[in-house]
Motif scaffolding. Sequence first.
Motif, PDB file in Angstrom:
ATOM      1  N   PRO A 150       0.799  -1.230   0.000  1.00  0.00           N
ATOM      2  CA  PRO A 150       0.000   0.000   0.000  1.00  0.00           C
ATOM      3  C   PRO A 150       0.829   1.276   0.000  1.00  0.00           C
ATOM      4  CG  PRO A 150      -0.938  -1.592   1.519  1.00  0.00           C
ATOM      5  CD  PRO A 150       0.364  -2.167   1.052  1.00  0.00           C
ATOM      6  N   GLU A 151       1.953   1.276   0.719  1.00  0.00           N
ATOM      7  CA  GLU A 151       2.770   2.498   0.791  1.00  0.00           C
ATOM      8  C   GLU A 151       3.411   2.837  -0.547  1.00  0.00           C
ATOM      9  OE1 GLU A 151       5.291  -0.815   2.811  1.00  0.00           O
ATOM     10  OE2 GLU A 151       3.173  -0.272   2.581  1.00  0.00           O
ATOM     11  N   ILE A 152       3.660   1.828  -1.388  1.00  0.00           N
ATOM     12  CA  ILE A 152       4.168   2.088  -2.739  1.00  0.00           C
ATOM     13  C   ILE A 152       3.038   2.629  -3.613  1.00  0.00           C
ATOM     14  CG2 ILE A 152       5.113   1.053  -4.838  1.00  0.00           C
ATOM     15  CD1 ILE A 152       6.706  -0.830  -3.167  1.00  0.00           C
ATOM     16  N   PRO A 200      -7.076   0.129   1.861  1.00  0.00           N
ATOM     17  CA  PRO A 200      -7.071  -1.334   1.738  1.00  0.00           C
ATOM     18  C   PRO A 200      -7.738  -1.985   2.941  1.00  0.00           C
ATOM     19  CG  PRO A 200      -4.927  -0.573   2.491  1.00  0.00           C
ATOM     20  CD  PRO A 200      -5.745   0.660   2.192  1.00  0.00           C
ATOM     21  N   LEU A 201      -8.512  -3.042   2.695  1.00  0.00           N
ATOM     22  CA  LEU A 201      -9.193  -3.755   3.777  1.00  0.00           C
ATOM     23  C   LEU A 201      -9.237  -5.238   3.432  1.00  0.00           C
ATOM     24  CD1 LEU A 201     -10.789  -3.635   6.459  1.00  0.00           C
ATOM     25  CD2 LEU A 201     -12.868  -3.295   5.096  1.00  0.00           C
ATOM     26  N   PHE A 202      -8.732  -6.051   4.350  1.00  0.00           N
ATOM     27  CA  PHE A 202      -8.676  -7.496   4.155  1.00  0.00           C
ATOM     28  C   PHE A 202     -10.082  -8.077   4.057  1.00  0.00           C
ATOM     29  CE2 PHE A 202      -7.477 -11.775   6.233  1.00  0.00           C
ATOM     30  CZ  PHE A 202      -7.208 -12.354   4.997  1.00  0.00           C
ATOM     31  N   ILE A 203     -10.265  -8.998   3.129  1.00  0.00           N
ATOM     32  CA  ILE A 203     -11.589  -9.588   2.936  1.00  0.00           C
ATOM     33  C   ILE A 203     -12.022 -10.455   4.117  1.00  0.00           C
ATOM     34  CG2 ILE A 203     -11.481  -9.489   0.415  1.00  0.00           C
ATOM     35  CD1 ILE A 203     -10.756 -12.454   0.392  1.00  0.00           C
ATOM     36  N   PHE A 204     -11.072 -10.876   4.963  1.00  0.00           N
ATOM     37  CA  PHE A 204     -11.413 -11.636   6.165  1.00  0.00           C
ATOM     38  C   PHE A 204     -10.985 -10.891   7.427  1.00  0.00           C
ATOM     39  CE2 PHE A 204     -11.038 -15.135   2.966  1.00  0.00           C
ATOM     40  CZ  PHE A 204     -12.364 -15.550   3.019  1.00  0.00           C
ATOM     41  N   ASP A 205     -11.058  -9.564   7.372  1.00  0.00           N
ATOM     42  CA  ASP A 205     -10.733  -8.754   8.543  1.00  0.00           C
ATOM     43  C   ASP A 205     -11.675  -9.153   9.688  1.00  0.00           C
ATOM     44  OD1 ASP A 205     -10.926  -6.421  10.442  1.00  0.00           O
ATOM     45  OD2 ASP A 205      -9.395  -5.633   9.070  1.00  0.00           O
ATOM     46  N   PRO A 206     -11.128  -9.526  10.852  1.00  0.00           N
ATOM     47  CA  PRO A 206     -11.986 -10.003  11.944  1.00  0.00           C
ATOM     48  C   PRO A 206     -12.822  -8.905  12.605  1.00  0.00           C
ATOM     49  CG  PRO A 206      -9.695  -9.896  12.641  1.00  0.00           C
ATOM     50  CD  PRO A 206      -9.688  -9.625  11.170  1.00  0.00           C
ATOM     51  N   VAL A 207     -12.495  -7.636  12.351  1.00  0.00           N
ATOM     52  CA  VAL A 207     -13.210  -6.522  12.979  1.00  0.00           C
ATOM     53  C   VAL A 207     -14.173  -5.847  12.016  1.00  0.00           C
ATOM     54  CG1 VAL A 207     -12.964  -4.282  14.113  1.00  0.00           C
ATOM     55  CG2 VAL A 207     -11.321  -6.116  14.588  1.00  0.00           C
ATOM     56  N   ASP A 208     -13.741  -5.627  10.798  1.00  0.00           N
ATOM     57  CA  ASP A 208     -14.530  -4.899   9.802  1.00  0.00           C
ATOM     58  C   ASP A 208     -14.866  -5.836   8.640  1.00  0.00           C
ATOM     59  OD1 ASP A 208     -15.598  -3.226   7.887  1.00  0.00           O
ATOM     60  OD2 ASP A 208     -14.069  -1.665   8.105  1.00  0.00           O
ATOM     61  N   GLN A 209     -16.116  -6.255   8.558  1.00  0.00           N
ATOM     62  CA  GLN A 209     -16.538  -7.186   7.512  1.00  0.00           C
ATOM     63  C   GLN A 209     -17.133  -6.493   6.280  1.00  0.00           C
ATOM     64  OE1 GLN A 209     -17.771  -8.237  10.950  1.00  0.00           O
ATOM     65  NE2 GLN A 209     -15.742  -9.151  11.008  1.00  0.00           N
ATOM     66  N   ARG A 223      -4.473 -19.352   8.678  1.00  0.00           N
ATOM     67  CA  ARG A 223      -5.390 -18.221   8.539  1.00  0.00           C
ATOM     68  C   ARG A 223      -4.952 -17.052   9.428  1.00  0.00           C
ATOM     69  NH1 ARG A 223     -11.043 -20.663   9.772  1.00  0.00           N
ATOM     70  NH2 ARG A 223      -9.864 -22.394  10.658  1.00  0.00           N
ATOM     71  N   ASN A 224      -4.443 -17.362  10.613  1.00  0.00           N
ATOM     72  CA  ASN A 224      -3.985 -16.296  11.516  1.00  0.00           C
ATOM     73  C   ASN A 224      -2.814 -15.513  10.924  1.00  0.00           C
ATOM     74  OD1 ASN A 224      -5.912 -16.803  13.460  1.00  0.00           O
ATOM     75  ND2 ASN A 224      -4.576 -18.074  14.722  1.00  0.00           N
ATOM     76  N   LEU A 225      -1.933 -16.216  10.215  1.00  0.00           N
ATOM     77  CA  LEU A 225      -0.823 -15.510   9.579  1.00  0.00           C
ATOM     78  C   LEU A 225      -1.326 -14.574   8.479  1.00  0.00           C
ATOM     79  CD1 LEU A 225       2.201 -17.978   9.170  1.00  0.00           C
ATOM     80  CD2 LEU A 225       1.948 -16.056  10.737  1.00  0.00           C
ATOM     81  N   PHE A 226      -2.292 -15.037   7.708  1.00  0.00           N
ATOM     82  CA  PHE A 226      -2.869 -14.166   6.678  1.00  0.00           C
ATOM     83  C   PHE A 226      -3.581 -12.973   7.315  1.00  0.00           C
ATOM     84  CE2 PHE A 226      -2.759 -17.929   3.678  1.00  0.00           C
ATOM     85  CZ  PHE A 226      -1.824 -17.359   2.817  1.00  0.00           C
ATOM     86  N   ILE A 227      -4.265 -13.193   8.420  1.00  0.00           N
ATOM     87  CA  ILE A 227      -4.929 -12.079   9.112  1.00  0.00           C
ATOM     88  C   ILE A 227      -3.889 -11.050   9.558  1.00  0.00           C
ATOM     89  CG2 ILE A 227      -6.191 -11.436  11.205  1.00  0.00           C
ATOM     90  CD1 ILE A 227      -7.733 -14.099  10.905  1.00  0.00           C
ATOM     91  N   GLN A 228      -2.768 -11.515  10.100  1.00  0.00           N
ATOM     92  CA  GLN A 228      -1.716 -10.585  10.499  1.00  0.00           C
ATOM     93  C   GLN A 228      -1.162  -9.827   9.294  1.00  0.00           C
ATOM     94  OE1 GLN A 228       1.671 -12.304  12.596  1.00  0.00           O
ATOM     95  NE2 GLN A 228       2.977 -10.570  11.984  1.00  0.00           N
ATOM     96  N   ALA A 229      -0.896 -10.575   8.210  1.00  0.00           N
ATOM     97  CA  ALA A 229      -0.283  -9.969   7.025  1.00  0.00           C
ATOM     98  C   ALA A 229      -1.140  -8.866   6.431  1.00  0.00           C
ATOM     99  CB  ALA A 229      -0.010 -11.045   5.971  1.00  0.00           C
ATOM    100  N   PHE A 230      -2.486  -9.022   6.531  1.00  0.00           N
ATOM    101  CA  PHE A 230      -3.380  -8.074   5.855  1.00  0.00           C
ATOM    102  C   PHE A 230      -4.242  -7.251   6.815  1.00  0.00           C
ATOM    103  CE2 PHE A 230      -2.676 -11.588   2.767  1.00  0.00           C
ATOM    104  CZ  PHE A 230      -1.863 -10.862   1.907  1.00  0.00           C
ATOM    105  N   THR A 231      -3.820  -7.195   8.079  1.00  0.00           N
ATOM    106  CA  THR A 231      -4.408  -6.224   9.014  1.00  0.00           C
ATOM    107  C   THR A 231      -3.257  -5.364   9.548  1.00  0.00           C
ATOM    108  OG1 THR A 231      -4.336  -7.898  10.784  1.00  0.00           O
ATOM    109  CG2 THR A 231      -6.424  -7.618   9.609  1.00  0.00           C
ATOM    110  N   ALA A 232      -2.497  -5.884  10.496  1.00  0.00           N
ATOM    111  CA  ALA A 232      -1.332  -5.135  10.985  1.00  0.00           C
ATOM    112  C   ALA A 232      -0.340  -4.875   9.862  1.00  0.00           C
ATOM    113  CB  ALA A 232      -0.661  -5.907  12.120  1.00  0.00           C
ATOM    114  N   GLY A 233      -0.211  -5.832   8.938  1.00  0.00           N
ATOM    115  CA  GLY A 233       0.740  -5.684   7.842  1.00  0.00           C
ATOM    116  C   GLY A 233       0.389  -4.598   6.846  1.00  0.00           C
ATOM    117  N   LEU A 234      -0.880  -4.177   6.835  1.00  0.00           N
ATOM    118  CA  LEU A 234      -1.290  -3.091   5.934  1.00  0.00           C
ATOM    119  C   LEU A 234      -0.841  -1.733   6.449  1.00  0.00           C
ATOM    120  CD1 LEU A 234      -4.964  -4.100   5.003  1.00  0.00           C
ATOM    121  CD2 LEU A 234      -2.972  -4.156   3.504  1.00  0.00           C
ATOM    122  N   THR A 235      -0.814  -1.578   7.765  1.00  0.00           N
ATOM    123  CA  THR A 235      -0.564  -0.264   8.352  1.00  0.00           C
ATOM    124  C   THR A 235       0.789  -0.123   9.039  1.00  0.00           C
ATOM    125  OG1 THR A 235      -1.700  -0.978  10.378  1.00  0.00           O
ATOM    126  CG2 THR A 235      -3.028   0.133   8.688  1.00  0.00           C
TER     127      THR A 235
END
Length: 337
Positions: free
Chosen positions: A184-186, A240-249, A273-285
Amino acid sequence: MDQILKLNQKVQTTTSRSSCVVESLLGGGGQGEVYRAILGGRPVALKWYYSASATPEQQTALETLIKMGAPSDRFLWPMELAQATGTPGFGYLMPLRDPRFKGIVDMMKRRIEPSFRALATVGLELSHSFLQLHSKGLCYRDISFGNAFFDPHSGEVLICDNDNVAVDNQSKSAVYGTPRFMAPEIVRGDAVPSTQTDLFSLAVLLFYMFMMHHPLEGRKELAIKCLDLPAMKRLYGSEPLFIFDPVDQSNAPDVQHQRNALVFWEIYPRFLRNLFIQAFTAGLTDPQHGRVRESNWRSAMVRLRDSIIYCAHCKAENFHDAGDNQAEKKTIGSCWS
């Protein structure tokens, strides 16, 4: 079709002064053309740059990569520079990819159907290979579909297009990555490629492989009427928002149009699945601390491969999710297929 080099034309390597004979054109891209050639009786690949790409900076970058050597035999690494009398510019030689290695696009289009065991091996080899690259102080810059190939039976991996690899945070190359794979930063214009942005691109590639879908393309993507540059910048850069974001659906996959993600997500163990959640939640910001490291992916792929069990009735591969008691209660004795 006009080609830079002609069939049976001879080019000469700049270091060993060996003669190399052009056999056939394999394909072309934005930077140049790739040929099958013969060097010392053995087949090699020869990339020849278009004049706009045959810059002194590119030549210096190649010389650096050749001197450093490949991180491992999984990289189709530049071997020697080459020049040709009467033809402007330059090229370089690299190992030729064996036909048994297929592209990830082949899997997305179901031209090949690797097993889960093979896919886990692909994930293991990709994460380990990029760990080796990053450990040498290099960044790949453009991890995407077009640069990774694998044997659908064994899971062995080959990584190509290594002429854009650069020393981390030192390159002034115009190569920023492939749309949908860039961090996202690029996309926002806030950063240039680095090992940290490589980690995001690797996570996208792995998600595509296992879920057959992009991690950010849910309902928000479906709602876009024209996927132009401003829309893509929002979807992949500013919002950007992960399609399986546990907070924002609000960007969850659409049941009718995005079923691949929904079906495959439930098949895999929770630790993956937890690794993907990390990659596309905390990993986005938080690129510095939120992204999943290559070593974490590598460990997960070993665990994933070890968790495969086979259905006693249809022989389909299933995953024993020992770390998820709820899933285990629901799926003992059941088969996803």
